[in-house]
Write an enzyme that holds these catalytic residues in place. Structure first.
Site, PDB file in Angstrom:
ATOM      1  CD  GLU A   1      -4.151  -8.099   1.271  1.00 12.23           C
ATOM      2  OE1 GLU A   1      -5.100  -7.471   1.775  1.00 12.23           O
ATOM      3  OE2 GLU A   1      -2.957  -7.810   1.495  1.00 12.23           O
TER       4      GLU A   1
ATOM      5  CD  GLU B   1      -2.864  -1.326   2.328  1.00 13.21           C
ATOM      6  OE1 GLU B   1      -2.767  -0.513   3.261  1.00 13.21           O
ATOM      7  OE2 GLU B   1      -3.742  -2.204   2.278  1.00 13.21           O
TER       8      GLU B   1
HETATM    9  C1  XIL Z   1      -5.914  -7.352   7.935  1.00 17.41           C
HETATM   10  C2  XIL Z   1      -6.202  -8.682   8.619  1.00 17.41           C
HETATM   11  O1  XIL Z   1      -7.127  -9.407   7.831  1.00 17.41           O
HETATM   12  C3  XIL Z   1      -6.735  -8.442   9.992  1.00 17.41           C
HETATM   13  O2  XIL Z   1      -6.863  -9.680  10.698  1.00 17.41           O
HETATM   14  C4  XIL Z   1      -5.810  -7.507  10.768  1.00 17.41           C
HETATM   15  O3  XIL Z   1      -6.367  -7.219  11.997  1.00 17.41           O
HETATM   16  C5  XIL Z   1      -5.569  -6.237   9.996  1.00 17.41           C
HETATM   17  O4  XIL Z   1      -5.063  -6.559   8.720  1.00 17.41           O
HETATM   18  N1  XIL Z   1      -4.757  -5.003   3.519  1.00 17.41           N
HETATM   19  C6  XIL Z   1      -3.713  -5.803   3.900  1.00 17.41           C
HETATM   20  C7  XIL Z   1      -3.903  -6.835   4.940  1.00 17.41           C
HETATM   21  O5  XIL Z   1      -2.638  -5.742   3.279  1.00 17.41           O
HETATM   22  O6  XIL Z   1      -2.748  -7.097   5.684  1.00 17.41           O
HETATM   23  C8  XIL Z   1      -5.039  -6.493   5.867  1.00 17.41           C
HETATM   24  O7  XIL Z   1      -5.249  -7.608   6.716  1.00 17.41           O
HETATM   25  C9  XIL Z   1      -6.280  -6.142   5.086  1.00 17.41           C
HETATM   26  C10 XIL Z   1      -6.043  -4.968   4.178  1.00 17.41           C
END
Ligand code: XIL
Length: 365
Positions: free
Chosen positions: A276, A159
């Site tokens: 993701e 990000e």
């Molecule tokens: C999120 C996880 O799913 C949660 O369990 C944690 O509390 C916070 O992070 N973008 C990302 C991920 O790159 O690492 C994030 O994951 C969601 C958004």
């Protein structure tokens, strides 16, 4: 693409990969096996996992074993998990993910080395222009070398592009950038490459998916300019990762704009990962069956567009079954109904989304 299977191969593969349920995962119908279907087209399929969930829920772990050729630690390799205090490392949860992956003959996608979130308080206090270089390189050298040969690919910077920060270079004004300047990105990649020259190194971001969202279209431009700059400077980057957090409330505008963006990334010689993938049903109306159809349509439309580009080599969903999704906590429905963003349901049964994914993977659409 390494593999160019014919349509007949794909359908034969699909037949082989649809099977009866194993003893530990009961199902009343045939189910798709993503890892096998994806492998037929030279694609790795995986999921984010939490090691403590895998260890506590044997049925869920069996589902992950069946479906996934890649495991991504959802949280276990973030700074706040690995670095409880200055100078200290806690690799227990991360090691467990690596062990689970090995036990099921899966790769690990490492997540993530430089991100503006999941930074422990001590790090926020310690990070400044004089300490930043040592903090960033020390962490990356320790973590990436520990898992050299065991983590196939890394989200090195997560990000790192943010239009709303209004920098001319499009970069996010993250704590890392504030301490080290924009060169923190080059430094992170060079350091990761030094620690494990075989690992594939990626830049991951969200908000690149939709053609009808203006800021996302603009973000694609900023991303391409940034990637070109990295490559022109000889930075060892191998991949762009689209996070793929999709929203069932939006029209699935995964059209020519997304296709052209992926073509441009591929033209740079980069691989493309989706790391993701999930489809939020937080705000759409309807009973579970109706919502599941909308969610399935979004998975189908997205993958149908993205998988046309042969540089796409890996797709990971952000969890595998609605039984365990961080969206339950972070994006709950106002009506109190459980959210249903993933391909399998809370009983580990395949949802319409699972069959939509299988359909795209086999080309049977
Ligand atoms: C999120 C996880 O799913 C949660 O369990 C944690 O509390 C916070 O992070 N973008 C990302 C991920 O790159 O690492 C994030 O994951 C969601 C958004």
């Amino acid at each position: 693409m390494a593999l160019t299977p014919t349509r007949r191969d794909l359908l034969a593969g699909a037949a082989a990969a649809i099977g009866a349920p194993s003893a530990s995962v009961t199902a009343s119908q045939s189910y798709p096996v993503f890892r096998a279907l994806a492998a037929r087209r030279g694609l790795l399929w995986g999921s984010a996992v939490e090691p403590q969930v895998m260890d506590a829920d044997a049925d869920f772990a069996a589902l992950v074993r069946r479906e996934c050729a890649v495991l991504t630690p959802e949280n276990a390799m973030k700074w706040n998990a690995l670095r409880p205090a200055p100078g200290q490392f806690d690799f227990s949860a991360a090691d467990r993910v690596v062990a689970l992956a090995r036990a099921q003959n899966a790769y690990v996608h490492g997540h993530c080395l430089a991100w503006h979130e999941a930074m422990p308080d001590w790090l926020m206090q310690a990070l400044n222009p004089s300490t930043g270089r040592e903090l960033l390189t020390g962490h990356i050298l320790s973590v990436v070398s520990r898992y050299a040969g065991q983590v196939r690919s890394w989200d090195v910077v997560n990000e790192g592009v943010e239009r709303a920060d209004y920098r001319p270079d499009g970069l996010r004004a993250s704590p890392w950038l504030k301490a080290l300047g924009p060169g923190y990105i080059d430094l992170a990649f060079h350091t990761a490459h030094e620690a494990d020259p075989r690992a594939r190194l990626g830049f991951a971001d969200y908000g690149l998916e939709y053609d009808d969202v203006r800021w996302m279209v603009e973000k694609r431009c900023a991303m391409l300019i940034m990637l070109k700059g990295l490559l022109a400077r000889g930075v060892p980057i191998d991949a762009l990762a689209l996070q793929g957090h999709l929203d069932a409330a939006r029209p699935p505008s995964f059209g020519p704009g997304l296709g052209e963006f992926l073509d441009r990334v591929a033209d740079l010689g980069l691989e493309i990962y989706v790391t993701e993938l999930d489809v939020s049903d937080q705000t759409i109306p309807g009973d579970p069956a109706a919502r599941d159809q909308v969610v399935a349509g979004v998975y189908h439309a997205f993958l149908e567009r993205v998988l046309r580009q042969p540089a796409v080599r890996m797709v990971n969903t952000w969890g595998l079954a609605d039984r365990h999704t961080s969206k339950t906590t972070f994006f709950p429905r106002a009506d109190g109904q459980p959210v249903r963003p993933l391909p399998f349901d809370a009983d580990l049964q395949p949802k319409p989304a699972a069959f939509a994914i299988a359909e795209v993977l086999t080309g049977a659409y």
